[in-house]
Structure formats: C-alpha cells, structure tokens
Design a protein around this motif. Structure first.
Motif, PDB file in Angstrom:
ATOM      1  N   LEU A  33       0.503  24.975  -2.715  1.00  0.00           N
ATOM      2  CA  LEU A  33       0.457  24.469  -1.338  1.00  0.00           C
ATOM      3  C   LEU A  33      -0.563  23.348  -1.187  1.00  0.00           C
ATOM      4  CD1 LEU A  33       0.684  27.835   0.653  1.00  0.00           C
ATOM      5  CD2 LEU A  33       2.478  26.118   0.372  1.00  0.00           C
ATOM      6  N   LEU A  34      -1.728  23.503  -1.815  1.00  0.00           N
ATOM      7  CA  LEU A  34      -2.763  22.473  -1.726  1.00  0.00           C
ATOM      8  C   LEU A  34      -2.337  21.186  -2.430  1.00  0.00           C
ATOM      9  CD1 LEU A  34      -5.941  24.686  -2.327  1.00  0.00           C
ATOM     10  CD2 LEU A  34      -5.208  23.632  -0.181  1.00  0.00           C
ATOM     11  N   VAL A  35      -1.629  21.302  -3.542  1.00  0.00           N
ATOM     12  CA  VAL A  35      -1.141  20.114  -4.246  1.00  0.00           C
ATOM     13  C   VAL A  35      -0.161  19.344  -3.375  1.00  0.00           C
ATOM     14  CG1 VAL A  35       0.311  19.365  -6.176  1.00  0.00           C
ATOM     15  CG2 VAL A  35      -1.554  20.966  -6.578  1.00  0.00           C
ATOM     16  N   VAL A  36       0.757  20.070  -2.716  1.00  0.00           N
ATOM     17  CA  VAL A  36       1.717  19.415  -1.819  1.00  0.00           C
ATOM     18  C   VAL A  36       0.991  18.738  -0.654  1.00  0.00           C
ATOM     19  CG1 VAL A  36       3.625  19.817  -0.213  1.00  0.00           C
ATOM     20  CG2 VAL A  36       3.602  20.954  -2.437  1.00  0.00           C
TER      21      VAL A  36
ATOM     22  N   PHE B 208       0.820  -1.209   0.000  1.00  0.00           N
ATOM     23  CA  PHE B 208       0.000   0.000   0.000  1.00  0.00           C
ATOM     24  C   PHE B 208       0.858   1.264   0.000  1.00  0.00           C
ATOM     25  CE2 PHE B 208      -3.337  -2.937   1.407  1.00  0.00           C
ATOM     26  CZ  PHE B 208      -4.353  -2.535   0.573  1.00  0.00           C
ATOM     27  N   MET B 209       2.031   1.193   0.618  1.00  0.00           N
ATOM     28  CA  MET B 209       2.926   2.340   0.565  1.00  0.00           C
ATOM     29  C   MET B 209       3.354   2.617  -0.878  1.00  0.00           C
ATOM     30  SD  MET B 209       4.383   4.758   2.237  1.00  0.00           S
ATOM     31  CE  MET B 209       4.276   4.241   3.957  1.00  0.00           C
ATOM     32  N   THR B 210       3.631   1.556  -1.622  1.00  0.00           N
ATOM     33  CA  THR B 210       4.001   1.711  -3.030  1.00  0.00           C
ATOM     34  C   THR B 210       2.846   2.289  -3.839  1.00  0.00           C
ATOM     35  OG1 THR B 210       5.509  -0.184  -2.874  1.00  0.00           O
ATOM     36  CG2 THR B 210       4.830   0.506  -5.079  1.00  0.00           C
ATOM     37  N   ILE B 211       1.639   1.757  -3.631  1.00  0.00           N
ATOM     38  CA  ILE B 211       0.467   2.233  -4.372  1.00  0.00           C
ATOM     39  C   ILE B 211       0.209   3.710  -4.089  1.00  0.00           C
ATOM     40  CG2 ILE B 211      -2.045   2.032  -4.588  1.00  0.00           C
ATOM     41  CD1 ILE B 211      -1.701  -0.968  -4.047  1.00  0.00           C
ATOM     42  N   PHE B 212       0.220   4.089  -2.810  1.00  0.00           N
ATOM     43  CA  PHE B 212      -0.072   5.476  -2.460  1.00  0.00           C
ATOM     44  C   PHE B 212       1.067   6.419  -2.856  1.00  0.00           C
ATOM     45  CE2 PHE B 212      -3.096   3.619   0.790  1.00  0.00           C
ATOM     46  CZ  PHE B 212      -4.227   4.041   0.115  1.00  0.00           C
ATOM     47  N   PHE B 213       2.293   5.905  -2.883  1.00  0.00           N
ATOM     48  CA  PHE B 213       3.397   6.739  -3.340  1.00  0.00           C
ATOM     49  C   PHE B 213       3.243   7.050  -4.830  1.00  0.00           C
ATOM     50  CE2 PHE B 213       7.690   7.310  -5.069  1.00  0.00           C
ATOM     51  CZ  PHE B 213       8.144   8.348  -4.264  1.00  0.00           C
ATOM     52  N   VAL B 214       2.820   6.045  -5.606  1.00  0.00           N
ATOM     53  CA  VAL B 214       2.580   6.272  -7.031  1.00  0.00           C
ATOM     54  C   VAL B 214       1.451   7.292  -7.218  1.00  0.00           C
ATOM     55  CG1 VAL B 214       1.780   5.201  -9.175  1.00  0.00           C
ATOM     56  CG2 VAL B 214       3.460   4.026  -7.745  1.00  0.00           C
ATOM     57  N   ILE B 215       0.371   7.141  -6.436  1.00  0.00           N
ATOM     58  CA  ILE B 215      -0.731   8.102  -6.512  1.00  0.00           C
ATOM     59  C   ILE B 215      -0.250   9.498  -6.132  1.00  0.00           C
ATOM     60  CG2 ILE B 215      -2.979   8.743  -5.558  1.00  0.00           C
ATOM     61  CD1 ILE B 215      -3.543   5.782  -5.162  1.00  0.00           C
ATOM     62  N   SER B 216       0.610   9.575  -5.121  1.00  0.00           N
ATOM     63  CA  SER B 216       1.153  10.858  -4.699  1.00  0.00           C
ATOM     64  C   SER B 216       1.963  11.509  -5.812  1.00  0.00           C
ATOM     65  CB  SER B 216       2.030  10.663  -3.458  1.00  0.00           C
ATOM     66  OG  SER B 216       2.621  11.873  -3.055  1.00  0.00           O
ATOM     67  N   MET B 217       2.771  10.709  -6.518  1.00  0.00           N
ATOM     68  CA  MET B 217       3.563  11.246  -7.623  1.00  0.00           C
ATOM     69  C   MET B 217       2.660  11.738  -8.763  1.00  0.00           C
ATOM     70  SD  MET B 217       6.748  11.206  -6.785  1.00  0.00           S
ATOM     71  CE  MET B 217       6.132  11.702  -5.169  1.00  0.00           C
ATOM     72  N   LEU B 218       1.578  11.003  -9.004  1.00  0.00           N
ATOM     73  CA  LEU B 218       0.628  11.437 -10.039  1.00  0.00           C
ATOM     74  C   LEU B 218      -0.039  12.755  -9.650  1.00  0.00           C
ATOM     75  CD1 LEU B 218      -1.059   8.025 -10.982  1.00  0.00           C
ATOM     76  CD2 LEU B 218       0.582   9.339 -12.340  1.00  0.00           C
ATOM     77  N   CYS B 219      -0.342  12.904  -8.347  1.00  0.00           N
ATOM     78  CA  CYS B 219      -0.927  14.161  -7.870  1.00  0.00           C
ATOM     79  C   CYS B 219       0.045  15.315  -8.068  1.00  0.00           C
ATOM     80  CB  CYS B 219      -1.294  14.033  -6.393  1.00  0.00           C
ATOM     81  SG  CYS B 219      -2.766  13.049  -6.074  1.00  0.00           S
TER      82      CYS B 219
ATOM     83  N   VAL C 121      -0.618  24.115 -11.598  1.00  0.00           N
ATOM     84  CA  VAL C 121       0.047  25.278 -11.005  1.00  0.00           C
ATOM     85  C   VAL C 121       0.746  26.103 -12.086  1.00  0.00           C
ATOM     86  CG1 VAL C 121       1.913  26.008  -9.478  1.00  0.00           C
ATOM     87  CG2 VAL C 121       0.329  24.225  -8.731  1.00  0.00           C
ATOM     88  N   ALA C 122       1.400  25.395 -13.019  1.00  0.00           N
ATOM     89  CA  ALA C 122       2.111  26.107 -14.089  1.00  0.00           C
ATOM     90  C   ALA C 122       1.162  26.882 -14.996  1.00  0.00           C
ATOM     91  CB  ALA C 122       2.932  25.110 -14.902  1.00  0.00           C
ATOM     92  N   ASN C 123      -0.084  26.425 -15.088  1.00  0.00           N
ATOM     93  CA  ASN C 123      -1.055  27.074 -15.975  1.00  0.00           C
ATOM     94  C   ASN C 123      -2.135  27.841 -15.223  1.00  0.00           C
ATOM     95  OD1 ASN C 123      -0.473  25.994 -18.927  1.00  0.00           O
ATOM     96  ND2 ASN C 123      -0.188  24.261 -17.517  1.00  0.00           N
ATOM     97  N   THR C 124      -1.877  28.126 -13.963  1.00  0.00           N
ATOM     98  CA  THR C 124      -2.875  28.837 -13.153  1.00  0.00           C
ATOM     99  C   THR C 124      -3.241  30.186 -13.754  1.00  0.00           C
ATOM    100  OG1 THR C 124      -2.080  27.758 -11.136  1.00  0.00           O
ATOM    101  CG2 THR C 124      -3.394  29.756 -10.871  1.00  0.00           C
ATOM    102  N   LYS C 125      -2.244  30.922 -14.183  1.00  0.00           N
ATOM    103  CA  LYS C 125      -2.505  32.255 -14.735  1.00  0.00           C
ATOM    104  C   LYS C 125      -3.312  32.183 -16.024  1.00  0.00           C
ATOM    105  CE  LYS C 125       1.526  34.391 -12.594  1.00  0.00           C
ATOM    106  NZ  LYS C 125       2.772  35.183 -12.795  1.00  0.00           N
TER     107      LYS C 125
ATOM    108  N   LEU D  11       2.409  15.459 -10.267  1.00  0.00           N
ATOM    109  CA  LEU D  11       2.575  15.700 -11.706  1.00  0.00           C
ATOM    110  C   LEU D  11       1.409  16.513 -12.259  1.00  0.00           C
ATOM    111  CD1 LEU D  11       4.172  15.197 -14.300  1.00  0.00           C
ATOM    112  CD2 LEU D  11       2.897  13.060 -14.578  1.00  0.00           C
ATOM    113  N   THR D  12       0.189  16.029 -12.006  1.00  0.00           N
ATOM    114  CA  THR D  12      -0.987  16.744 -12.519  1.00  0.00           C
ATOM    115  C   THR D  12      -1.152  18.097 -11.839  1.00  0.00           C
ATOM    116  OG1 THR D  12      -2.382  15.559 -10.916  1.00  0.00           O
ATOM    117  CG2 THR D  12      -2.206  14.625 -13.128  1.00  0.00           C
TER     118      THR D  12
END
Length: 226
Positions: free
Chosen positions: A124-127, A80-91, A99-103, A93-94
């Motif tokens: 901050l919310l993404v982190v 589950f740590m691996t699964i959630f770490f992958v989900i965290s990385m996807l979060c 954030v880069a296109n906020t403006k 990334l997306t």
C-alpha cells in the motif's frame, strides 16, 4: 489592437486575461527608472517624437517578448509529467521487489502473520508513493496559479475526514492495514479532485514532445543550490 502584437494570456474561470507585451515593457521601464543610481534611460528618435506629440510614455529602450506562452507551459507540464511518471515506475519496480521479499527481510524478527501484515502495508505504501509523483505536477500547477484557497480547502477536508473515517475502523477492531488504506484512499481523493480542478477550472494543458534540457539543467542547478 495591432495584429502583430503579442499577448501574455492567462485562462480564468470566466474567460481569459490578455496583457500586451508593450504593457509589460512599460512596467519594466518604470521599475528600472526607480532603481537608485539610474539617472535616465535612453530613447530612440521614434519614441521621443511619439511621446512629444501624444504624451504617451515611450518604452525607453526596454523590449518585452512573448516566447512560447501557453504552448511553452504545456510542454513544461509534459516534460515534468514524463519525468515523474518514469520515477513512479521505478518506485513501483523497486517497491515490488521489496514487497516480494518482505517475508525474507523480516523472517527473523516477525511472526508469519506479522509478515503478511507487513507485506500488505508495504504494498500500500509503495502504491501511495508511486501515485504521489505524477500528482505533484498538478499540485505545482495549482500553486503556480496562486489558487491557495482551493489547496487549503482540500487539505482541510482531508484533515477532517481522516479521524472521522479512522476512529470507527479502530473501534471495530481493524488494525494498521485499515489505517494505511484510508490514508491511500484520501490521498487518491485529493489527487483526483486536484486533477479535475486543473483541467476543468484552470484549463491546464499537457503536451508531450521534445525535452528542454537547458531549462531542466537550470532548474536542477537551482534546486541543488536551494
């Protein structure tokens, strides 16, 4: 104690608790015997002779087997740590793309200064979201160990610290960025305390390796049903 006897072991702060598999089997046999409609349970000849001469109850055909034990729990934690770490990385990334296109997203509705603020808030919310996924493994482990008092204590400390820290910042003229930053810091504090508690007090183990896809499929099906 017999050398070939298997035990269910639970680590505690001052040692560990070991329960023999035949104890679990005896409890299960008594529970089955109490079920309405069950008249009796069969015994083999060895159990009958043992009960006759020693007075000790036989297991009446019930067998309990220890499978994997703490190693199995460590592998599940790693899975589950691996699964959630992958989900965290996807979060991340997306979220980084957003954030880069906020403006560009809010160009028609916000002023340039408001766009800068929105970009910082979104970062901050993404982190915060990305960190919450791996941390949930430790929260779930604490729940599984029934350490509800610790969870309530951490939650209460967060609830008390939140207004104590935020009110002075608001009075000093800081805006939404400060509020979100305080929330992120308090979340990180509770995560760090929970991780420390899992490893130091609950002796949590994490083992990365082969995925148990059958278990994952069963849990996914159960979660979907719920």
């Amino acid at each position: 104690m017999a050398e070939n006897r298997e035990y269910l072991t639970r680590a505690e702060e001052n040692g560990s608790i070991s329960i023999a598999e035949d104890v679990v089997a005896a409890i299960a046999a008594d529970a089955v015997a109490e079920i309405e409609g069950v008249g009796s349970m069969c015994q083999n000849m060895t159990e009958q002779i043992t009960e006759q001469f020693t007075g000790k109850k036989g297991l009446r055909g019930v067998r309990a087997e220890v499978k994997d034990g703490e190693d199995g729990v460590a592998r599940i934690n790693g899975m589950f740590m691996t699964i959630f770490f992958v989900i965290s990385m996807l979060c991340l990334l997306t979220g980084g793309v957003l954030v880069a296109n906020t403006k560009n997203i809010f160009a028609a509705k916000l002023t340039p200064s408001e766009q800068d603020t929105a970009q910082i808030l979104m970062a901050l919310l993404v982190v915060n979201i990305a960190v919450s996924f791996p941390a949930s493994v430790f929260f779930s482990y604490i729940t599984a160990k029934e350490r509800f008092l610790f969870q309530r204590l951490v939650s209460m400390i967060r609830t008390v610290l939140n207004p104590i820290v935020m009110l002075p910042l608001l009075l000093m003229g800081y805006g939404s960025i400060a509020l979100v930053l305080v929330t992120l810091i308090l979340t990180a504090f509770s995560d760090i305390v929970s991780i420390w508690y899992c490893f130091k007090k609950l002796h949590m183990r994490i083992r990365f390796g082969k995925f148990d896809f059958s278990l994952l499929r069963d849990m996914a099906g159960f979660s979907f049903f719920i």
